[in-house]
Write an enzyme that holds these catalytic residues in place. Structure first.
Site, PDB file in Angstrom:
ATOM      1  N   PRO A  57      -1.512  -3.071 -12.634  1.00 15.76           N
ATOM      2  CA  PRO A  57      -1.008  -3.261 -13.993  1.00 15.76           C
ATOM      3  C   PRO A  57       0.178  -4.215 -14.027  1.00 15.76           C
ATOM      4  CG  PRO A  57      -1.196  -0.926 -13.471  1.00 15.76           C
ATOM      5  CD  PRO A  57      -1.438  -1.674 -12.207  1.00 15.76           C
ATOM      6  N   THR A  58       0.218  -5.047 -15.069  1.00 16.20           N
ATOM      7  CA  THR A  58       1.340  -5.948 -15.257  1.00 16.20           C
ATOM      8  C   THR A  58       2.595  -5.113 -15.471  1.00 16.20           C
ATOM      9  OG1 THR A  58      -0.110  -7.534 -16.296  1.00 16.20           O
ATOM     10  CG2 THR A  58       2.224  -7.827 -16.676  1.00 16.20           C
ATOM     11  N   GLY A  59       3.624  -5.390 -14.698  1.00  9.73           N
ATOM     12  CA  GLY A  59       4.861  -4.637 -14.853  1.00  9.73           C
ATOM     13  C   GLY A  59       4.929  -3.432 -13.951  1.00  9.73           C
ATOM     14  N   CYS A  60       3.906  -3.252 -13.117  1.00 12.19           N
ATOM     15  CA  CYS A  60       3.922  -2.149 -12.159  1.00 12.19           C
ATOM     16  C   CYS A  60       4.648  -2.638 -10.911  1.00 12.19           C
ATOM     17  CB  CYS A  60       2.493  -1.727 -11.803  1.00 12.19           C
ATOM     18  SG  CYS A  60       2.414  -0.421 -10.574  1.00 12.19           S
ATOM     19  N   ILE A  61       5.826  -2.094 -10.651  1.00 11.23           N
ATOM     20  CA  ILE A  61       6.662  -2.632  -9.570  1.00 11.23           C
ATOM     21  C   ILE A  61       6.469  -1.823  -8.283  1.00 11.23           C
ATOM     22  CG2 ILE A  61       9.014  -3.244  -8.920  1.00 11.23           C
ATOM     23  CD1 ILE A  61       9.514  -3.076 -12.110  1.00 11.23           C
TER      24      ILE A  61
END
Lengths: 110, 142, 100
Positions: free
Chosen positions: A106-110
């Site tokens: 996911p975009t923004g999954c760090i």
């Protein structure tokens, strides 16, 4: 790097996410889940299928809080919670459920 | 300084300015990714579409013929990320032969109003956009 | 001697289309591709420059579709072509000039 599923080569990246999400099927999902140490139940499939439908519509894998909000709306308060999702996917719903669903990280999954 | 900053010391007004067309360069897609990542930080987020940026929001984009990913459906997910203010400059549309009808129908569901659907796109004049920009704490331009 | 000119930049950000049109001969063809296809939308400054030019003007259909520009928005005097039309235009002219 690749998985072998029923004689078909399925490419994945260094973290195990599928390179081509059109190669996903339930057998591939079972192998991905096994690698994550998850025994897939109907409740797991419910989340995985929800993620696939979300990706199909919006072309992105939702962030965890977006997933929680959306599940709360469609499946009610009990299933739309961080706690419920972490019970199903202990190492992080975004990381594990998206991977099993064949989606990118996911975009923004760090 | 905005009121929000004085209160919690953390809520700032973030504006992402979009001035490039999609597909020809990577700016539009990168901006969208930054917005989606930034949405995790609970700030007061707005997007502005001006100049060729208005082309990002056209409806019925179909990229099969050029072998690129159509990322326009992701704009429809912005409401889920609590990004509900998309300012679109009227003059930029007119100069490009477009009207609001040529843009996607973007809405968000207001959780505080029984999930009522509300429009995310706010058509503004150049002067109105100027005022919106003047009111921001942080502006990122793509 | 005739030339096929291609323009791949938006006419609202760069002046490539205007410069190309003013340097193209009547026997030449101008093909708008990639972000250049925004020049084909009717009712704009770019459309006026096209109708004033002597060269024959084309636009690549797949790039229009990708950008959600339907064919009913295309200015008069601009013909939509596919990749096969692009190849045909390149073959019909002596040289190709890419305005980058």
């Amino acid at each position: 790097m690749a998985y072998e599923v029923n004689g078909i080569t399925v490419e994945h990246d260094e973290e195990g996410y599928l390179s081509d999400l059109t190669q996903w099927n339930e057998d591939v999902a079972a192998i991905l889940a096994n690698d994550e140490g998850i025994d897939m139940t109907d409740e797991h499939w419910e989340v995985v299928n929800f993620l696939r439908e979300y990706y199909d519509e919006y072309q992105i894998a939702p962030a965890i809080r977006v997933l929680v909000k959306a599940l709360k709306k469609t499946m009610g308060k009990e299933k739309g919670s961080n706690k419920y999702l972490y019970t199903l996917f202990p190492y992080g719903p975004a990381k594990q459920a998206c991977k099993i669903a064949g989606l990118p990280k996911p975009t923004g999954c760090i | 300084m905005s009121e929000g900053m004085e209160e919690g010391g953390s809520i700032k007004k973030f504006m992402y300015m979009n001035r490039k067309a999609p597909y020809g360069t990577i700016y539009a897609l990168e901006a969208l990714e930054v917005v989606l990542i930034g949405a995790a930080f609970d700030q007061d987020v707005s997007l502005a579409f001006l100049d060729d940026g208005v082309f990002q929001l056209t409806k019925d984009q179909d990229t099969k013929g050029i072998g690129m990913k159509n990322f326009s459906p992701a704009f429809k997910a912005l409401g889920d990320y609590d990004v509900t203010k998309l300012y679109v400059e009227k003059e930029s549309l007119e100069e490009r032969g477009l009207t609001a009808d040529d843009l996607m129908d973007l809405v968000y569901e207001d959780e505080d109003d029984d999930w009522a659907e509300k429009p995310s796109i706010r058509l503004v004049s150049r002067d109105e956009l100027k005022a919106v920009l003047a009111d921001q704490d942080v502006i990122m331009s793509f | 001697m005739s030339i096929l000119h291609t323009v791949n930049k938006s006419p609202f950000q760069k002046n490539d289309l205007a410069s190309c049109l003013s340097h193209a001969s009547d026997a030449d063809a101008v093909l708008m591709i990639e972000d250049g296809v925004y020049g084909a939308i009717k009712g704009t400054k770019a459309a006026a420059q096209i109708s004033a030019a002597g060269a024959t003007v084309f636009v690549l259909g797949v790039d229009l579709a990708a950008r959600g520009i339907s064919e009913d928005k295309i200015a008069d005097g601009v013909s939509v072509v596919g990749y096969d039309g692009f190849v045909k235009l390149a073959a019909e002219h002596n040289a190709v000039n890419s305005w980058l």
